[in-house]
Design an enzyme around this catalytic site. Sequence first.
Site, PDB file in Angstrom:
ATOM      1  N   THR A 123       0.860  -1.183   0.000  1.00 19.31           N
ATOM      2  CA  THR A 123       0.000   0.000   0.000  1.00 19.31           C
ATOM      3  C   THR A 123       0.898   1.236   0.000  1.00 19.31           C
ATOM      4  OG1 THR A 123      -1.658  -1.220   1.236  1.00 19.31           O
ATOM      5  CG2 THR A 123      -1.826   1.195   1.276  1.00 19.31           C
ATOM      6  N   GLU A 153      -3.542  -4.700  -2.706  1.00 17.10           N
ATOM      7  CA  GLU A 153      -4.133  -5.909  -2.114  1.00 17.10           C
ATOM      8  C   GLU A 153      -5.229  -5.510  -1.129  1.00 17.10           C
ATOM      9  OE1 GLU A 153      -3.677  -9.235  -2.774  1.00 17.10           O
ATOM     10  OE2 GLU A 153      -5.434  -9.150  -1.471  1.00 17.10           O
ATOM     11  N   GLU A 157      -6.598  -9.826   7.282  1.00 15.60           N
ATOM     12  CA  GLU A 157      -5.971 -10.862   8.086  1.00 15.60           C
ATOM     13  C   GLU A 157      -7.069 -11.713   8.715  1.00 15.60           C
ATOM     14  OE1 GLU A 157      -2.991  -9.258  10.739  1.00 15.60           O
ATOM     15  OE2 GLU A 157      -2.164  -8.058   9.116  1.00 15.60           O
ATOM     16  N   ASN A 213      -9.691   1.721   2.260  1.00 15.59           N
ATOM     17  CA  ASN A 213      -9.427   1.581   3.692  1.00 15.59           C
ATOM     18  C   ASN A 213     -10.006   2.752   4.483  1.00 15.59           C
ATOM     19  OD1 ASN A 213      -8.257  -0.870   3.520  1.00 15.59           O
ATOM     20  ND2 ASN A 213      -6.188  -0.238   4.099  1.00 15.59           N
ATOM     21  N   LEU A 255     -20.256  -2.441  10.667  1.00 10.62           N
ATOM     22  CA  LEU A 255     -21.083  -1.630  11.564  1.00 10.62           C
ATOM     23  C   LEU A 255     -21.066  -2.236  12.963  1.00 10.62           C
ATOM     24  CD1 LEU A 255     -24.229  -0.624   9.430  1.00 10.62           C
ATOM     25  CD2 LEU A 255     -22.266   0.793  10.067  1.00 10.62           C
ATOM     26  N   CYS A 265      -3.021  -1.635   9.209  1.00 11.63           N
ATOM     27  CA  CYS A 265      -3.395  -0.913   7.993  1.00 11.63           C
ATOM     28  C   CYS A 265      -4.277   0.313   8.193  1.00 11.63           C
ATOM     29  CB  CYS A 265      -3.999  -1.889   7.003  1.00 11.63           C
ATOM     30  SG  CYS A 265      -2.732  -3.058   6.462  1.00 11.63           S
ATOM     31  N   ARG A 333      -0.266  -5.439  16.019  1.00 15.39           N
ATOM     32  CA  ARG A 333       0.093  -4.075  15.623  1.00 15.39           C
ATOM     33  C   ARG A 333      -1.102  -3.124  15.765  1.00 15.39           C
ATOM     34  NH1 ARG A 333       3.078  -5.237   9.877  1.00 15.39           N
ATOM     35  NH2 ARG A 333       1.474  -6.851   9.765  1.00 15.39           N
TER      36      ARG A 333
HETATM   37  P1  NAD Z   1       4.889  -7.355   7.019  1.00 18.16           P
HETATM   38  O1  NAD Z   1       5.587  -6.395   7.889  1.00 18.16           O
HETATM   39  O2  NAD Z   1       4.131  -8.491   7.621  1.00 18.16           O
HETATM   40  O3  NAD Z   1       5.930  -8.021   5.996  1.00 18.16           O
HETATM   41  C1  NAD Z   1       6.834  -7.304   5.224  1.00 18.16           C
HETATM   42  C2  NAD Z   1       8.016  -8.226   4.897  1.00 18.16           C
HETATM   43  O4  NAD Z   1       8.860  -7.579   3.947  1.00 18.16           O
HETATM   44  C3  NAD Z   1       8.888  -8.557   6.088  1.00 18.16           C
HETATM   45  O5  NAD Z   1       9.020  -9.970   6.213  1.00 18.16           O
HETATM   46  C4  NAD Z   1      10.238  -7.895   5.751  1.00 18.16           C
HETATM   47  O6  NAD Z   1      11.350  -8.591   6.264  1.00 18.16           O
HETATM   48  C5  NAD Z   1      10.208  -7.926   4.248  1.00 18.16           C
HETATM   49  N1  NAD Z   1      11.123  -6.976   3.583  1.00 18.16           N
HETATM   50  C6  NAD Z   1      11.345  -5.665   3.879  1.00 18.16           C
HETATM   51  N2  NAD Z   1      12.219  -5.143   2.999  1.00 18.16           N
HETATM   52  C7  NAD Z   1      12.556  -6.132   2.116  1.00 18.16           C
HETATM   53  C8  NAD Z   1      13.398  -6.208   0.979  1.00 18.16           C
HETATM   54  N3  NAD Z   1      14.064  -5.149   0.538  1.00 18.16           N
HETATM   55  N4  NAD Z   1      13.507  -7.385   0.340  1.00 18.16           N
HETATM   56  C9  NAD Z   1      12.829  -8.474   0.760  1.00 18.16           C
HETATM   57  N5  NAD Z   1      11.998  -8.459   1.834  1.00 18.16           N
HETATM   58  C10 NAD Z   1      11.856  -7.312   2.501  1.00 18.16           C
HETATM   59  O7  NAD Z   1       3.936  -6.495   6.071  1.00 18.16           O
HETATM   60  P2  NAD Z   1       2.473  -6.883   5.544  1.00 18.16           P
HETATM   61  O8  NAD Z   1       1.474  -6.787   6.643  1.00 18.16           O
HETATM   62  O9  NAD Z   1       2.572  -8.129   4.746  1.00 18.16           O
HETATM   63  O10 NAD Z   1       2.192  -5.639   4.566  1.00 18.16           O
HETATM   64  C11 NAD Z   1       2.888  -5.492   3.356  1.00 18.16           C
HETATM   65  C12 NAD Z   1       2.206  -4.395   2.558  1.00 18.16           C
HETATM   66  O11 NAD Z   1       0.887  -4.813   2.184  1.00 18.16           O
HETATM   67  C13 NAD Z   1       2.016  -3.080   3.312  1.00 18.16           C
HETATM   68  O12 NAD Z   1       2.143  -2.014   2.404  1.00 18.16           O
HETATM   69  C14 NAD Z   1       0.587  -3.162   3.813  1.00 18.16           C
HETATM   70  O13 NAD Z   1       0.003  -1.890   4.013  1.00 18.16           O
HETATM   71  C15 NAD Z   1      -0.093  -3.872   2.664  1.00 18.16           C
HETATM   72  N6  NAD Z   1      -1.278  -4.641   3.032  1.00 18.16           N
HETATM   73  C16 NAD Z   1      -1.297  -5.361   4.178  1.00 18.16           C
HETATM   74  C17 NAD Z   1      -2.413  -6.140   4.501  1.00 18.16           C
HETATM   75  C18 NAD Z   1      -2.477  -6.929   5.773  1.00 18.16           C
HETATM   76  O14 NAD Z   1      -3.530  -7.465   6.078  1.00 18.16           O
HETATM   77  N7  NAD Z   1      -1.409  -7.045   6.549  1.00 18.16           N
HETATM   78  C19 NAD Z   1      -3.501  -6.177   3.607  1.00 18.16           C
HETATM   79  C20 NAD Z   1      -3.431  -5.428   2.425  1.00 18.16           C
HETATM   80  C21 NAD Z   1      -2.313  -4.667   2.142  1.00 18.16           C
HETATM   81  C1  UGA Z   2      -8.296  -4.204   6.528  1.00 15.42           C
HETATM   82  C2  UGA Z   2      -9.282  -4.209   5.340  1.00 15.42           C
HETATM   83  O1  UGA Z   2     -10.513  -4.815   5.763  1.00 15.42           O
HETATM   84  C3  UGA Z   2      -8.707  -4.986   4.155  1.00 15.42           C
HETATM   85  O2  UGA Z   2      -9.591  -4.899   3.050  1.00 15.42           O
HETATM   86  C4  UGA Z   2      -7.358  -4.356   3.775  1.00 15.42           C
HETATM   87  O3  UGA Z   2      -6.750  -5.092   2.737  1.00 15.42           O
HETATM   88  C5  UGA Z   2      -6.447  -4.369   4.985  1.00 15.42           C
HETATM   89  O4  UGA Z   2      -7.068  -3.643   6.079  1.00 15.42           O
HETATM   90  C6  UGA Z   2      -5.139  -3.698   4.694  1.00 15.42           C
HETATM   91  O5  UGA Z   2      -5.074  -2.784   3.907  1.00 15.42           O
HETATM   92  O6  UGA Z   2      -4.197  -4.152   5.298  1.00 15.42           O
HETATM   93  P1  UGA Z   2      -7.604  -5.921   8.431  1.00 15.42           P
HETATM   94  O7  UGA Z   2      -6.871  -4.766   9.015  1.00 15.42           O
HETATM   95  O8  UGA Z   2      -6.911  -7.227   8.307  1.00 15.42           O
HETATM   96  O9  UGA Z   2      -8.124  -5.543   6.949  1.00 15.42           O
HETATM   97  O10 UGA Z   2      -8.909  -6.206   9.314  1.00 15.42           O
HETATM   98  P2  UGA Z   2     -10.413  -5.666   9.371  1.00 15.42           P
HETATM   99  O11 UGA Z   2     -11.303  -6.830   9.437  1.00 15.42           O
HETATM  100  O12 UGA Z   2     -10.705  -4.659   8.342  1.00 15.42           O
HETATM  101  O13 UGA Z   2     -10.436  -4.958  10.802  1.00 15.42           O
HETATM  102  C7  UGA Z   2      -9.679  -3.786  11.055  1.00 15.42           C
HETATM  103  C8  UGA Z   2     -10.020  -3.232  12.420  1.00 15.42           C
HETATM  104  O14 UGA Z   2     -11.359  -2.718  12.437  1.00 15.42           O
HETATM  105  C9  UGA Z   2      -9.968  -4.262  13.550  1.00 15.42           C
HETATM  106  O15 UGA Z   2      -9.398  -3.666  14.683  1.00 15.42           O
HETATM  107  C10 UGA Z   2     -11.422  -4.608  13.795  1.00 15.42           C
HETATM  108  O16 UGA Z   2     -11.694  -5.040  15.100  1.00 15.42           O
HETATM  109  C11 UGA Z   2     -12.088  -3.269  13.512  1.00 15.42           C
HETATM  110  N1  UGA Z   2     -13.506  -3.401  13.128  1.00 15.42           N
HETATM  111  C12 UGA Z   2     -13.836  -3.968  11.943  1.00 15.42           C
HETATM  112  C13 UGA Z   2     -14.495  -2.905  13.959  1.00 15.42           C
HETATM  113  O17 UGA Z   2     -14.209  -2.365  15.047  1.00 15.42           O
HETATM  114  N2  UGA Z   2     -15.795  -2.987  13.558  1.00 15.42           N
HETATM  115  C14 UGA Z   2     -16.159  -3.539  12.381  1.00 15.42           C
HETATM  116  O18 UGA Z   2     -17.375  -3.576  12.078  1.00 15.42           O
HETATM  117  C15 UGA Z   2     -15.157  -4.053  11.549  1.00 15.42           C
END
Ligand code: NAD
Ligand code: UGA
Length: 438
Positions: A123, A153, A157, A213, A255, A265, A333
């Site tokens: 992101t 993406e 989670e 988001n 909601l 995120c 986190r």
């Molecule tokens: P994360 O912190 O879990 O993982 C990131 C990984 O990248 C780590 O394992 C780190 O060691 C590795 N890394 C960093 N620099 C690197 C490099 N130069 N080469 C190879 N590996 C490297 O992060 P995440 O939660 O998977 O999020 C990744 C991205 O996706 C973020 O931008 C986040 O906002 C976005 N995103 C996250 C979610 C989610 O649910 N966590 C959902 C949608 C989008």
């Molecule tokens: C969120 C988005 O739902 C994903 O679409 C997006 O890809 C992701 O962020 C991202 O960019 O990383 P995530 O953070 O895994 O996903 O979890 P959510 O289910 O969205 O919940 C986020 C937070 O909102 C949690 O703390 C949850 O408890 C809270 N929440 C969610 C509420 O308090 N009320 C709700 O009705 C829904």
Amino acid sequence: MNITMIGVGYVGLVTGTCFAELGHYVTCVDINAHKIAALNMGDIPIYEPGLADLVQKGVSEGRLSFTTDIRDAVSDAEVIFIAVGTPSSRRGDGYADLSYVYAAAGDIAKYIEDYVVIVNKSTVPVGTARQVKRIIDQKCNISADFDVVSNPEFLREGAAIEDFMRPDRIVIGTESERALQIMRDVYEPLYLRDAPIVKTTLETAELTKYAANAFLATKISFINEMANICEAVGADVLSLARAVGMDGRIGPKFLHPGPGYGGSCFPKDTVALLATAQEYGVPLRIVSATVEANNAQKARMIKKIRDAVGGEIAGKTFGILGLTFKPNTDDVRESPALTIIPALLEKGANIRAHDPKGVEEARRLLPSEVLYVNNAYAVAENSHCIILMTEWTQYRALDMRRLRDAMHTNPVFVDLRNVYRKNKMQKNGFVYIGNGQY
Ligand code: NAD
Ligand code: UGA
């Protein structure tokens, strides 16, 4: 196709594994050698339901591998995804820290040979894809042929595999027809299941992710504020949310009132969007209010807990059910627990806490005074007040008599997720405080 996934975190590991499940050959590369060693030993570094089985399948069928060797991973890839972290910058100005993305771009530049599509899945703020292109253009030894694509993406989670396999949409931002066709091939197995592809420019794709988001976060802040007014006027937010959500234009999802949204995120992405808006001189008042309301919600929960125990926290024992920011993940986190527990400790509370998957990470993020116990009933032992912070399934049908009998006299149950019903809890001898209930 040969796909390389740079970054093996919550997104990279899930999407890489799912691409392998779809039949592609996927090499996942990470700079964290411990993570890669663990994966190569068959250990999964995160908790995500269903992931361990898919990783094992992909590896044993020869379509999924893990390495720290970026050269090896990049040199014969047809598509390279960047899925590294983009946390808030340490400067505290809200901007996303893009250093990991740019480092990955620099690494790619060193080793690409033939035409390759470089896809940004992290992101990132508007303009990042173009900057990645500039970095590769400048650092590449040969005049390599490549295109940059923005493919944000949207997985959650705890439901990540299902979200990947059945996406509401796949956003592909690109200026290249060649890259678009390759991205269509990458996602073809999902496309055949009718996952719609939305083709956009690079900028639109990047901004779409933040807009999605921010909108979801706004929905949560909205219902949290409705919960607060419900408490003040003697209304019930559960019925309100149900009735409001039945309007097809509004919808029932997101909601559910809670202690404020957390996770890796929504908190960082809302403030990053505000930073971009400020840079361009465009006021985003609604997103700004969403962030403010979320911070206030966490603070309000602390007051709610204090009031629930008669105004005095010092010397009391609080049993915490749930530390992760949501169920079905080990991710702590930006969890509301990280704000609420330290505030209670500061006011002289004793804390007993349980979480099915988040304790290891919580130990690193919370003060050392927190006592971690093995189950919900151990949380209750000699507690004055139980706080249900995260709605894990195993907390949804607790034996309330057993819980109550383990607690002090006049036990209090603060249910920040509205899992239980007041009448029943009162019958079981609790002082019950819900969230937005009267
Ligand atoms: P994360 O912190 O879990 O993982 C990131 C990984 O990248 C780590 O394992 C780190 O060691 C590795 N890394 C960093 N620099 C690197 C490099 N130069 N080469 C190879 N590996 C490297 O992060 P995440 O939660 O998977 O999020 C990744 C991205 O996706 C973020 O931008 C986040 O906002 C976005 N995103 C996250 C979610 C989610 O649910 N966590 C959902 C949608 C989008
Ligand atoms: C969120 C988005 O739902 C994903 O679409 C997006 O890809 C992701 O962020 C991202 O960019 O990383 P995530 O953070 O895994 O996903 O979890 P959510 O289910 O969205 O919940 C986020 C937070 O909102 C949690 O703390 C949850 O408890 C809270 N929440 C969610 C509420 O308090 N009320 C709700 O009705 C829904």
